[in-house]
Every structure is written in C-alpha cells, then in structure tokens.
Scaffold this motif. Structure first.
Motif, PDB file in Angstrom:
ATOM      1  N   GLY A   1      -6.972 -20.190   7.396  1.00  0.00           N
ATOM      2  CA  GLY A   1      -8.012 -21.190   7.551  1.00  0.00           C
ATOM      3  C   GLY A   1      -9.299 -20.816   6.854  1.00  0.00           C
ATOM      4  N   ASP A   2     -10.387 -21.256   7.381  1.00  0.00           N
ATOM      5  CA  ASP A   2     -11.691 -20.996   6.777  1.00  0.00           C
ATOM      6  C   ASP A   2     -12.292 -19.747   7.415  1.00  0.00           C
ATOM      7  OD1 ASP A   2     -14.021 -21.119   5.412  1.00  0.00           O
ATOM      8  OD2 ASP A   2     -14.825 -22.861   6.468  1.00  0.00           O
ATOM      9  N   ALA A   3     -11.947 -18.594   6.882  1.00  0.00           N
ATOM     10  CA  ALA A   3     -12.463 -17.331   7.413  1.00  0.00           C
ATOM     11  C   ALA A   3     -13.406 -16.675   6.414  1.00  0.00           C
ATOM     12  CB  ALA A   3     -11.311 -16.398   7.759  1.00  0.00           C
ATOM     13  N   GLY A   4     -14.250 -17.469   5.786  1.00  0.00           N
ATOM     14  CA  GLY A   4     -15.179 -16.917   4.805  1.00  0.00           C
ATOM     15  C   GLY A   4     -14.611 -17.012   3.417  1.00  0.00           C
ATOM     16  N   HIS A   5     -14.088 -15.932   2.945  1.00  0.00           N
ATOM     17  CA  HIS A   5     -13.501 -15.882   1.601  1.00  0.00           C
ATOM     18  C   HIS A   5     -12.103 -16.462   1.646  1.00  0.00           C
ATOM     19  CE1 HIS A   5     -12.063 -14.165  -2.203  1.00  0.00           C
ATOM     20  NE2 HIS A   5     -13.334 -14.208  -2.544  1.00  0.00           N
ATOM     21  N   PRO A   6     -11.701 -17.184   0.599  1.00  0.00           N
ATOM     22  CA  PRO A   6     -10.396 -17.854   0.624  1.00  0.00           C
ATOM     23  C   PRO A   6      -9.194 -16.952   0.910  1.00  0.00           C
ATOM     24  CG  PRO A   6     -11.673 -18.611  -1.252  1.00  0.00           C
ATOM     25  CD  PRO A   6     -12.451 -17.494  -0.610  1.00  0.00           C
ATOM     26  N   ASP A   7      -9.228 -15.691   0.456  1.00  0.00           N
ATOM     27  CA  ASP A   7      -8.030 -14.876   0.696  1.00  0.00           C
ATOM     28  C   ASP A   7      -8.133 -14.044   1.974  1.00  0.00           C
ATOM     29  OD1 ASP A   7      -9.480 -12.563   0.180  1.00  0.00           O
ATOM     30  OD2 ASP A   7      -8.586 -12.205  -1.775  1.00  0.00           O
ATOM     31  N   CYS A   8      -9.218 -14.134   2.702  1.00  0.00           N
ATOM     32  CA  CYS A   8      -9.400 -13.493   4.016  1.00  0.00           C
ATOM     33  C   CYS A   8      -9.143 -11.991   4.001  1.00  0.00           C
ATOM     34  CB  CYS A   8      -8.491 -14.116   5.064  1.00  0.00           C
ATOM     35  SG  CYS A   8      -8.472 -15.886   5.093  1.00  0.00           S
ATOM     36  N   GLY A   9      -9.265 -11.341   2.867  1.00  0.00           N
ATOM     37  CA  GLY A   9      -9.001  -9.912   2.785  1.00  0.00           C
ATOM     38  C   GLY A   9      -7.547  -9.567   2.528  1.00  0.00           C
ATOM     39  N   ILE A  10      -6.704 -10.564   2.467  1.00  0.00           N
ATOM     40  CA  ILE A  10      -5.276 -10.322   2.249  1.00  0.00           C
ATOM     41  C   ILE A  10      -5.040  -9.644   0.910  1.00  0.00           C
ATOM     42  CG2 ILE A  10      -3.030 -11.421   1.899  1.00  0.00           C
ATOM     43  CD1 ILE A  10      -3.965 -13.572   3.901  1.00  0.00           C
ATOM     44  N   ARG A  11      -5.731 -10.106  -0.108  1.00  0.00           N
ATOM     45  CA  ARG A  11      -5.541  -9.549  -1.453  1.00  0.00           C
ATOM     46  C   ARG A  11      -5.809  -8.050  -1.470  1.00  0.00           C
ATOM     47  NH1 ARG A  11      -8.893 -12.581  -5.519  1.00  0.00           N
ATOM     48  NH2 ARG A  11      -7.431 -14.177  -4.894  1.00  0.00           N
ATOM     49  N   ASP A  12      -6.855  -7.619  -0.802  1.00  0.00           N
ATOM     50  CA  ASP A  12      -7.200  -6.201  -0.772  1.00  0.00           C
ATOM     51  C   ASP A  12      -6.075  -5.359  -0.174  1.00  0.00           C
ATOM     52  OD1 ASP A  12      -9.031  -3.896  -0.965  1.00  0.00           O
ATOM     53  OD2 ASP A  12      -9.104  -4.052   1.223  1.00  0.00           O
ATOM     54  N   VAL A  13      -5.528  -5.808   0.928  1.00  0.00           N
ATOM     55  CA  VAL A  13      -4.438  -5.073   1.585  1.00  0.00           C
ATOM     56  C   VAL A  13      -3.180  -5.099   0.719  1.00  0.00           C
ATOM     57  CG1 VAL A  13      -2.908  -5.022   3.600  1.00  0.00           C
ATOM     58  CG2 VAL A  13      -5.358  -5.451   3.894  1.00  0.00           C
ATOM     59  N   LEU A  14      -2.836  -6.269   0.188  1.00  0.00           N
ATOM     60  CA  LEU A  14      -1.638  -6.365  -0.643  1.00  0.00           C
ATOM     61  C   LEU A  14      -1.759  -5.555  -1.926  1.00  0.00           C
ATOM     62  CD1 LEU A  14      -0.583 -10.094  -0.207  1.00  0.00           C
ATOM     63  CD2 LEU A  14       0.432  -8.052   0.833  1.00  0.00           C
ATOM     64  N   ASP A  15      -2.966  -5.493  -2.490  1.00  0.00           N
ATOM     65  CA  ASP A  15      -3.169  -4.661  -3.681  1.00  0.00           C
ATOM     66  C   ASP A  15      -2.825  -3.208  -3.386  1.00  0.00           C
ATOM     67  OD1 ASP A  15      -3.930  -6.766  -5.271  1.00  0.00           O
ATOM     68  OD2 ASP A  15      -6.083  -6.319  -5.176  1.00  0.00           O
ATOM     69  N   ARG A  16      -3.177  -2.736  -2.213  1.00  0.00           N
ATOM     70  CA  ARG A  16      -2.916  -1.337  -1.865  1.00  0.00           C
ATOM     71  C   ARG A  16      -1.441  -1.105  -1.563  1.00  0.00           C
ATOM     72  NH1 ARG A  16      -5.640   1.332  -3.109  1.00  0.00           N
ATOM     73  NH2 ARG A  16      -7.382   1.512  -1.735  1.00  0.00           N
ATOM     74  N   ILE A  17      -0.907  -1.851  -0.618  1.00  0.00           N
ATOM     75  CA  ILE A  17       0.471  -1.556  -0.200  1.00  0.00           C
ATOM     76  C   ILE A  17       1.501  -2.093  -1.162  1.00  0.00           C
ATOM     77  CG2 ILE A  17      -0.095  -1.353   2.244  1.00  0.00           C
ATOM     78  CD1 ILE A  17       1.084  -4.172   2.611  1.00  0.00           C
ATOM     79  N   GLY A  18       1.085  -2.960  -2.062  1.00  0.00           N
ATOM     80  CA  GLY A  18       2.037  -3.533  -3.007  1.00  0.00           C
ATOM     81  C   GLY A  18       2.037  -2.869  -4.362  1.00  0.00           C
ATOM     82  N   ASP A  19       1.164  -1.886  -4.571  1.00  0.00           N
ATOM     83  CA  ASP A  19       1.175  -1.268  -5.894  1.00  0.00           C
ATOM     84  C   ASP A  19       2.396  -0.365  -6.042  1.00  0.00           C
ATOM     85  OD1 ASP A  19       0.534   1.707  -5.843  1.00  0.00           O
ATOM     86  OD2 ASP A  19      -1.198   0.992  -4.732  1.00  0.00           O
ATOM     87  N   ARG A  20       2.764  -0.146  -7.270  1.00  0.00           N
ATOM     88  CA  ARG A  20       3.999   0.576  -7.606  1.00  0.00           C
ATOM     89  C   ARG A  20       4.131   1.905  -6.871  1.00  0.00           C
ATOM     90  NH1 ARG A  20       5.234   2.915 -13.631  1.00  0.00           N
ATOM     91  NH2 ARG A  20       7.213   3.913 -13.146  1.00  0.00           N
ATOM     92  N   TRP A  21       3.102   2.720  -6.924  1.00  0.00           N
ATOM     93  CA  TRP A  21       3.203   4.069  -6.365  1.00  0.00           C
ATOM     94  C   TRP A  21       3.156   4.069  -4.848  1.00  0.00           C
ATOM     95  CZ3 TRP A  21       5.440   6.424  -9.935  1.00  0.00           C
ATOM     96  CH2 TRP A  21       5.063   6.318 -11.263  1.00  0.00           C
ATOM     97  N   SER A  22       2.333   3.218  -4.257  1.00  0.00           N
ATOM     98  CA  SER A  22       2.258   3.182  -2.790  1.00  0.00           C
ATOM     99  C   SER A  22       3.596   2.810  -2.177  1.00  0.00           C
ATOM    100  CB  SER A  22       1.185   2.193  -2.331  1.00  0.00           C
ATOM    101  OG  SER A  22      -0.093   2.636  -2.698  1.00  0.00           O
ATOM    102  N   VAL A  23       4.261   1.822  -2.755  1.00  0.00           N
ATOM    103  CA  VAL A  23       5.571   1.412  -2.241  1.00  0.00           C
ATOM    104  C   VAL A  23       6.542   2.591  -2.298  1.00  0.00           C
ATOM    105  CG1 VAL A  23       7.594  -0.029  -2.715  1.00  0.00           C
ATOM    106  CG2 VAL A  23       5.312  -1.037  -2.733  1.00  0.00           C
ATOM    107  N   LEU A  24       6.557   3.311  -3.405  1.00  0.00           N
ATOM    108  CA  LEU A  24       7.480   4.440  -3.544  1.00  0.00           C
ATOM    109  C   LEU A  24       7.141   5.570  -2.574  1.00  0.00           C
ATOM    110  CD1 LEU A  24       7.896   4.443  -7.413  1.00  0.00           C
ATOM    111  CD2 LEU A  24       9.519   3.606  -5.696  1.00  0.00           C
TER     112      LEU A  24
END
Length: 138
Positions: A17-40
């Motif tokens: 919903g409307d929690a300030g910024h459109p991505d609600c901080g999701i992008r920041d978390v996904l960038d970390r846990i979804g990067d190549r090395w973190s997953v491995l």
C-alpha cells in the motif's frame, strides 16, 4: 475489472500500500539476499557452521575480498553470526541466525526452480538472440 493505465496495474501489484516510498524497503532487502554471492553463502551455511576457508573453497570463483564483504553484509543484516575464537591464528566461523535459517527453504525453492527451468530458459535465450541479432541484451 479491466485495467487500463500503468498506475492502475502497479496499484494492484503494490505489496504494501502507501507506506511512503513505493517499494517500502523491499528493494533494499532483495538486493542483499538476492545477490549472487549472498545466495551462495546462505546455501552453504544452510548445512551448518563453516570456517572462512571452507566457505571460500565451497563457493567457486569467489575472491577472499568478496567473501569478506558478503559475510559482513549478511552479519550486518542479522542473517549470519560470526564467531571469533581466541586461538593463534584466530579461528573464525560463520553460521546462519534464526532469521537466516528462515531463508533457506525459500532459497532452496529458487534453486530447485532454476534447475527445473534452466534448459528451457537457455533455449528461450538462444531463440530470442537468433530473432533479435541487433539486440545487445545478454
């Protein structure tokens, strides 16, 4: 209900919903846990505690510097615990926190999906490249 505009479509897909910024901080978390090395690293630590050198040997092609950065970032995010033992030389181990262990089933599902669809994705890429030789997407 027919959706006509981009705004209407993104409003339907908006996860928080409307929690300030459109991505609600999701992008920041996904960038970390979804990067190549973190997953491995998460995949490797899902089997248990590992020493730094064990992690480096298990994760093909990761440099010492990149592994250091990756485990520090995961530690900062509360996903990994780093333990230093007072020995000479110092022994350091890494393990997943409870939060980090909560990711393992998701990462496994993603890995399973990737294996299941790897050949089809490869075939789609080849076909796309043949049909679009001028395209520089790789």
């Amino acid at each position: 209900m027919a959706l006509g505009s981009h705004t209407e479509v993104t409003a339907v897909l908006e996860p928080c919903g409307d929690a300030g910024h459109p991505d609600c901080g999701i992008r920041d978390v996904l960038d970390r846990i979804g990067d190549r090395w973190s997953v491995l690293v998460i995949v490797e630590l899902a089997s248990g505690t590992r020493r730094f050198n064990e992690l480096q040997r298990a994760i093909d092609a990761i440099s010492q510097r990149m592994l250091t950065l990756t485990v520090r970032r995961l530690e900062r995010d509360g996903l990994v615990i780093r333990t230093v033992y007072p020995t000479v030389p110092a022994q350091v181990t890494y393990e997943l926190t409870e939060r980090g262990r909560g990711l393992t089933h998701l990462v496994k599902q993603l890995a399973d999906w990737s294996l299941e669809h790897k050949a089809a994705i490869g075939a789609s890429r080849k076909l796309y490249d043949l049909e679009n030789p001028e395209n520089v997407i790789r």
